[in-house]
Scaffold this motif. Structure first.
Motif, PDB file in Angstrom:
ATOM      1  N   ASP A 492       0.839  -1.191   0.000  1.00  0.00           N
ATOM      2  CA  ASP A 492       0.000   0.000   0.000  1.00  0.00           C
ATOM      3  C   ASP A 492       0.882   1.253   0.000  1.00  0.00           C
ATOM      4  OD1 ASP A 492       1.018  -0.131   2.520  1.00  0.00           O
ATOM      5  OD2 ASP A 492      -0.890  -0.432   3.547  1.00  0.00           O
ATOM      6  N   VAL A 493       0.233   2.397   0.101  1.00  0.00           N
ATOM      7  CA  VAL A 493       0.943   3.672   0.037  1.00  0.00           C
ATOM      8  C   VAL A 493       1.910   3.820   1.211  1.00  0.00           C
ATOM      9  CG1 VAL A 493       0.650   6.172   0.095  1.00  0.00           C
ATOM     10  CG2 VAL A 493      -0.932   4.774  -1.229  1.00  0.00           C
ATOM     11  N   LEU A 518      11.308  -1.656  -6.762  1.00  0.00           N
ATOM     12  CA  LEU A 518      10.147  -2.190  -6.057  1.00  0.00           C
ATOM     13  C   LEU A 518       8.924  -1.308  -6.254  1.00  0.00           C
ATOM     14  CD1 LEU A 518      11.799  -3.292  -2.679  1.00  0.00           C
ATOM     15  CD2 LEU A 518      11.055  -4.755  -4.552  1.00  0.00           C
ATOM     16  N   ALA A 519       9.141   0.010  -6.316  1.00  0.00           N
ATOM     17  CA  ALA A 519       8.025   0.925  -6.534  1.00  0.00           C
ATOM     18  C   ALA A 519       7.422   0.726  -7.912  1.00  0.00           C
ATOM     19  CB  ALA A 519       8.496   2.366  -6.356  1.00  0.00           C
ATOM     20  N   ASP A 520       8.270   0.498  -8.902  1.00  0.00           N
ATOM     21  CA  ASP A 520       7.772   0.243 -10.249  1.00  0.00           C
ATOM     22  C   ASP A 520       6.977  -1.058 -10.296  1.00  0.00           C
ATOM     23  OD1 ASP A 520       7.445   0.747 -12.976  1.00  0.00           O
ATOM     24  OD2 ASP A 520       9.164  -0.501 -13.494  1.00  0.00           O
ATOM     25  N   PHE A 521       7.450  -2.069  -9.571  1.00  0.00           N
ATOM     26  CA  PHE A 521       6.740  -3.351  -9.527  1.00  0.00           C
ATOM     27  C   PHE A 521       5.386  -3.203  -8.830  1.00  0.00           C
ATOM     28  CE2 PHE A 521       5.800  -7.189  -7.004  1.00  0.00           C
ATOM     29  CZ  PHE A 521       5.602  -8.098  -8.029  1.00  0.00           C
ATOM     30  N   ALA A 522       5.303  -2.345  -7.828  1.00  0.00           N
ATOM     31  CA  ALA A 522       4.058  -2.144  -7.072  1.00  0.00           C
ATOM     32  C   ALA A 522       3.128  -1.143  -7.732  1.00  0.00           C
ATOM     33  CB  ALA A 522       4.386  -1.680  -5.654  1.00  0.00           C
ATOM     34  N   CYS A 523       3.480  -0.649  -8.941  1.00  0.00           N
ATOM     35  CA  CYS A 523       2.645   0.325  -9.669  1.00  0.00           C
ATOM     36  C   CYS A 523       2.468   1.591  -8.841  1.00  0.00           C
ATOM     37  CB  CYS A 523       1.280  -0.284 -10.018  1.00  0.00           C
ATOM     38  SG  CYS A 523       1.371  -1.767 -11.043  1.00  0.00           S
ATOM     39  N   VAL A 524       3.562   2.319  -8.713  1.00  0.00           N
ATOM     40  CA  VAL A 524       3.557   3.504  -7.863  1.00  0.00           C
ATOM     41  C   VAL A 524       2.587   4.562  -8.365  1.00  0.00           C
ATOM     42  CG1 VAL A 524       5.453   4.623  -9.085  1.00  0.00           C
ATOM     43  CG2 VAL A 524       5.064   5.129  -6.666  1.00  0.00           C
ATOM     44  N   ASP A 525       2.341   4.593  -9.696  1.00  0.00           N
ATOM     45  CA  ASP A 525       1.392   5.580 -10.213  1.00  0.00           C
ATOM     46  C   ASP A 525      -0.023   5.315  -9.696  1.00  0.00           C
ATOM     47  OD1 ASP A 525       1.358   3.205 -11.557  1.00  0.00           O
ATOM     48  OD2 ASP A 525       0.857   4.083 -13.511  1.00  0.00           O
ATOM     49  N   ALA A 526      -0.396   4.037  -9.565  1.00  0.00           N
ATOM     50  CA  ALA A 526      -1.714   3.703  -9.014  1.00  0.00           C
ATOM     51  C   ALA A 526      -1.787   4.041  -7.532  1.00  0.00           C
ATOM     52  CB  ALA A 526      -2.011   2.220  -9.242  1.00  0.00           C
ATOM     53  N   LEU A 527      -0.682   3.839  -6.829  1.00  0.00           N
ATOM     54  CA  LEU A 527      -0.665   4.174  -5.409  1.00  0.00           C
ATOM     55  C   LEU A 527      -0.809   5.673  -5.197  1.00  0.00           C
ATOM     56  CD1 LEU A 527       2.207   1.822  -4.131  1.00  0.00           C
ATOM     57  CD2 LEU A 527      -0.266   1.466  -3.948  1.00  0.00           C
ATOM     58  N   LEU A 528      -0.132   6.462  -6.036  1.00  0.00           N
ATOM     59  CA  LEU A 528      -0.241   7.917  -5.909  1.00  0.00           C
ATOM     60  C   LEU A 528      -1.644   8.414  -6.215  1.00  0.00           C
ATOM     61  CD1 LEU A 528       3.129   9.004  -7.569  1.00  0.00           C
ATOM     62  CD2 LEU A 528       2.507   9.269  -5.161  1.00  0.00           C
ATOM     63  N   SER A 529      -2.345   7.707  -7.074  1.00  0.00           N
ATOM     64  CA  SER A 529      -3.690   8.125  -7.472  1.00  0.00           C
ATOM     65  C   SER A 529      -4.776   7.627  -6.537  1.00  0.00           C
ATOM     66  CB  SER A 529      -3.981   7.634  -8.902  1.00  0.00           C
ATOM     67  OG  SER A 529      -3.010   8.099  -9.815  1.00  0.00           O
ATOM     68  N   ASP A 530      -4.403   6.842  -5.552  1.00  0.00           N
ATOM     69  CA  ASP A 530      -5.389   6.283  -4.620  1.00  0.00           C
ATOM     70  C   ASP A 530      -5.801   7.353  -3.611  1.00  0.00           C
ATOM     71  OD1 ASP A 530      -7.019   4.746  -3.060  1.00  0.00           O
ATOM     72  OD2 ASP A 530      -5.458   3.398  -2.326  1.00  0.00           O
ATOM     73  N   THR A 531      -6.976   7.906  -3.800  1.00  0.00           N
ATOM     74  CA  THR A 531      -7.453   8.976  -2.924  1.00  0.00           C
ATOM     75  C   THR A 531      -8.076   8.463  -1.630  1.00  0.00           C
ATOM     76  OG1 THR A 531      -9.579   8.989  -4.110  1.00  0.00           O
ATOM     77  CG2 THR A 531      -7.851  10.511  -4.876  1.00  0.00           C
ATOM     78  N   TYR A 537       0.449  10.170   3.869  1.00  0.00           N
ATOM     79  CA  TYR A 537       1.334   9.170   3.262  1.00  0.00           C
ATOM     80  C   TYR A 537       1.402   9.329   1.754  1.00  0.00           C
ATOM     81  CZ  TYR A 537       1.612   6.930   7.789  1.00  0.00           C
ATOM     82  OH  TYR A 537       1.856   6.674   9.114  1.00  0.00           O
ATOM     83  N   ARG A 538       0.338   9.793   1.134  1.00  0.00           N
ATOM     84  CA  ARG A 538       0.412  10.093  -0.296  1.00  0.00           C
ATOM     85  C   ARG A 538       1.396  11.225  -0.541  1.00  0.00           C
ATOM     86  NH1 ARG A 538      -4.749  11.876  -2.599  1.00  0.00           N
ATOM     87  NH2 ARG A 538      -3.672  11.622  -4.594  1.00  0.00           N
ATOM     88  N   SER A 539       1.358  12.214   0.361  1.00  0.00           N
ATOM     89  CA  SER A 539       2.292  13.334   0.230  1.00  0.00           C
ATOM     90  C   SER A 539       3.729  12.868   0.438  1.00  0.00           C
ATOM     91  CB  SER A 539       1.931  14.419   1.238  1.00  0.00           C
ATOM     92  OG  SER A 539       2.876  15.467   1.228  1.00  0.00           O
ATOM     93  N   LYS A 540       3.935  12.004   1.457  1.00  0.00           N
ATOM     94  CA  LYS A 540       5.283  11.494   1.718  1.00  0.00           C
ATOM     95  C   LYS A 540       5.783  10.645   0.553  1.00  0.00           C
ATOM     96  CE  LYS A 540       6.524  13.002   5.802  1.00  0.00           C
ATOM     97  NZ  LYS A 540       7.768  13.788   5.982  1.00  0.00           N
ATOM     98  N   LEU A 541       4.905   9.835  -0.026  1.00  0.00           N
ATOM     99  CA  LEU A 541       5.310   9.015  -1.163  1.00  0.00           C
ATOM    100  C   LEU A 541       5.649   9.889  -2.357  1.00  0.00           C
ATOM    101  CD1 LEU A 541       5.694   6.277  -2.517  1.00  0.00           C
ATOM    102  CD2 LEU A 541       3.227   6.241  -2.993  1.00  0.00           C
ATOM    103  N   ALA A 573       3.537  12.883  -9.174  1.00  0.00           N
ATOM    104  CA  ALA A 573       3.885  13.155  -7.777  1.00  0.00           C
ATOM    105  C   ALA A 573       3.781  14.643  -7.469  1.00  0.00           C
ATOM    106  CB  ALA A 573       5.296  12.652  -7.484  1.00  0.00           C
ATOM    107  N   ARG A 574       4.145  15.487  -8.448  1.00  0.00           N
ATOM    108  CA  ARG A 574       4.061  16.928  -8.239  1.00  0.00           C
ATOM    109  C   ARG A 574       2.603  17.366  -8.071  1.00  0.00           C
ATOM    110  NH1 ARG A 574       6.527  18.070 -12.404  1.00  0.00           N
ATOM    111  NH2 ARG A 574       8.629  18.111 -11.543  1.00  0.00           N
ATOM    112  N   GLN A 575       1.708  16.759  -8.814  1.00  0.00           N
ATOM    113  CA  GLN A 575       0.285  17.077  -8.676  1.00  0.00           C
ATOM    114  C   GLN A 575      -0.259  16.619  -7.320  1.00  0.00           C
ATOM    115  OE1 GLN A 575      -1.742  15.346 -12.014  1.00  0.00           O
ATOM    116  NE2 GLN A 575      -0.565  16.494 -13.538  1.00  0.00           N
TER     117      GLN A 575
END
Length: 619
Positions: A492-493, A518-531, A537-541, A573-575
């Motif tokens: 998770d995030v 590992l972040a690429d394997f965990a689909c970091v873009d989907a994690l960042l988009s999880d509202t 933690y989204r901000s920290k990620l 991530a900037r957004q």
């Protein structure tokens, strides 16, 4: 003469056969006819002696009547009507309530004859109303029951007060608080009546309703009334305060600092601790007068939690209870050979909570290690002494120690997780399985210790991902081990945030590459988009992703393809940083142990309190 006697006998046989047919008996056989013939003769002879009590009517007539009654009882004759009993009425009421027809059940109760009703039936109906949160309706039934001539008993008051004690939002139920006060007054009158008429009725001389009433007062914030109730009790005899009363009082004190709205935090904590210590002293007096009084784990646990809410000086008194009642010793004290019988999951949890609240995390680790080392796994009851909640508090202590710069806490946190997983598998203890929050605390410890290798092992234990298979080229994705259902937790995030922050804290380009793999394997873009996850933690990620890509670019560790992929992640991530700016910080992320100045202030406060009390005792 002989022929006349024979005709008379034949007529008697015929009459008896007709009588047999009239009551639906099967036709008698030849042998039975002969038997009835002889009986008829005997009956005739006995009829000439009606004045003799032993011969009047004859035994045969009695036997016929008994056989007829038995056949009628088996349904062959006229069926008798059965009266409705209170037990059957209670079952009917429960069935109607289970079908959702509460009003119909009340109407059924009130319309039945009084012989079918009882106090127990009315108790059942009131209990069903309380379960449906119809509090006022249950009190109306209580009043109606007394009007109909049924006297409430101890179970009645226990049912009513226990049901009302389930209310949590008391500002919305002020009328029910008045009803609780009225029930308490009625309960006192009931006790006086029982003591006068049935002094030996121990079933009715019970304090369970009073314990529920004290809980109501504590939840409603009426703390002064609690002590009024206590001092109005008998100090000796069957109605003297018992462990249930003291447990209810300690529970009420535990929540006092949360509900108090007057004064500052220190005064509130001091009042709570002073009340807790006063109650403990009162309990010791009762124990001296009543040799049958004993402390149970539930009472000890609530007492420790009550002292936890107090001032630092009074919190230290709780450690005396822990040593004397639980057998846990501080470093340097004599260690008992075996664990106390009062040490169970409740008391251990309260002890660890006390240590973490006082920021004595090293002492929490010491107590927990004592218990873990002394568990005898051959004894089934000891297997349930430690569960995931205790491991969680142990990991919280490790994270607090890591915030001071202790470098070995991450390895001990990993050992605690491995200990839980191993014993869960061996002894099949699902309550010992670490939760996602426990893994996050272990990763937090690794982050504060900048221990990347241990963080990777914690991640593998949590998700089953073979994270150690990383290659700098990053061409191959990691594999996932197949484990039992529920053992592989998802990434998770929070998890990915801790991994990236740990790699950045280690300040090693290879570790950062490993974390980005590992972040690429965990689909970091989907994690960042999880509202749905916490904004913190989204901000920290997001900030960790931007910092990691920046460092890898500066080191020239990105390939052309990786540069293209992570540039899009960096834009996302900037957004996320803009949308999550100013979010609240979770309590677990705050500095858990505190700075040295705060610890010094606490020590000075304890010293001042001790000196003040010593001065008062001399004056």
């Amino acid at each position: 003469m002989i022929s006349s006697q024979g005709r008379k006998t034949a007529r008697t046989v015929t009459l008896k056969l007709n009588w047999w047919r009239s009551i639906n008996y099967p036709a008698p056989t030849i042998d039975s006819i002969s038997e009835r013939t002889s009986l008829g003769r005997t009956s005739e002879r006995h009829s000439t002696h009606q004045g003799h009590p032993d011969k009047a009517g004859g035994p045969s007539n009695f036997r016929f009547r008994a056989q007829l009654d038995r056949r009628r009882g088996n349904g062959e004759g006229t069926q008798q009507k059965h009266l409705l009993k209170p037990y059957d009425l209670s079952i009917q009421l429960k069935r109607l309530c289970s079908e959702g027809d509460l009003d119909g059940a009340i109407e059924r109760l009130k319309s039945t004859p009084r012989d079918a009703q009882s106090t127990a039936v009315w108790n059942t109906m009131m209990s069903e109303c309380l379960s449906a949160e119809r509090y006022q309706l249950s009190y109306d039934l209580f009043i109606d029951m007394k009007r109909r001539g049924f006297s409430p008993n101890n179970i009645t008051f226990a049912t009513m007060l226990n049901g009302i004690s389930l209310i949590k939002d008391w500002p919305k139920y002020r009328k029910q608080l008045q009803n609780a006060h009225s029930l308490y007054e009625s309960y006192l009158k009931h006790l006086e009546s029982v003591k006068f008429h049935e002094a030996d009725n121990s079933k009715e001389l019970s304090l369970h309703p009073l314990a529920a009433y004290i809980q109501i007062l504590g939840d409603a914030g009426d703390y002064n009334k609690i002590f009024d109730v206590y001092f109005a009790m008998d100090q000796e005899g069957p109605l003297a305060p018992n462990r249930f009363i003291f447990t209810a009082m300690f529970k009420a004190i535990s929540t006092r600092h949360k509900r108090s709205v007057t004064g500052g935090e220190i005064s509130t904590r001091s009042d709570a601790a002073s009340d807790a210590k006063h109650v403990w002293m009162q309990m010791e007096k009762v124990m001296q007068k009543n040799p049958d009084f004993f402390l149970d784990p539930g009472l000890i646990a609530t007492a420790i939690r009550a002292f936890t809410r107090g001032s630092p000086n009074d919190q230290t008194f709780a450690f005396t209870i822990i040593h004397d009642q639980l057998g846990l010793s501080k470093p340097g004290e004599d260690m008992p050979k075996r664990l106390s019988n009062n040490l169970n999951a409740w008391t251990l949890d309260a002890t660890l909570q006390l240590c973490n609240s006082m920021q004595k995390h090293r002492l929490a680790v010491h107590f927990m290690r004592q218990v873990m080392d002394k568990i005898n796994w051959d004894k089934v009851w000891m297997r349930y002494l430690i569960d995931a909640h205790h491991i969680h508090k142990l990991l919280r202590a490790y994270a607090g120690l890591a915030s001071l710069g202790s470098l070995n806490e991450s390895n001990e946190a990993l050992e605690a997780l491995e200990w839980s997983v191993q014993n869960d598998v061996i002894y099949r203890l699902p309550k010992l399985t670490p939760t996602a929050q426990s893994y996050h605390l272990a990763l937090m410890t690794c982050c504060r210790s900048a221990d990347w290798p241990t963080a990777v092992r914690v991640y593998e234990l949590m998700t089953g991902v073979e994270a150690s298979q990383f290659e700098p080229s990053g061409n191959r994705s990691p594999t996932v081990r197949k484990r039992s259902e529920g053992k592989n937790l998802p990434t998770d995030v929070e998890t990915m945030s801790f991994l990236l922050r740990t790699a950045l804290a280690a300040n090693n380009v290879t570790h950062i590459q490993h974390a980005m793999w590992l972040a690429d394997f965990a689909c970091v873009d989907a994690l960042l988009s999880d509202t749905h996850t916490a904004a913190f933690y989204r901000s920290k990620l997001a900030s960790s992703v931007m910092e990691a890509t920046k460092r890898l670019q500066e080191a020239g560790a990105f390939t052309q393809e990786q540069e293209k992929t992570w540039s899009s992640h960096r834009s996302l991530a900037r957004q996320v940083l803009k949308s999550t700016k100013g979010g609240p910080t979770p309590g677990v992320e705050e500095e858990m142990l505190g700075n040295n100045r705060r610890l010094v202030e606490m020590d000075n406060y304890v010293a001042f309190e001790m000196a003040s009390r010593s001065t008062k005792s001399r004056t």
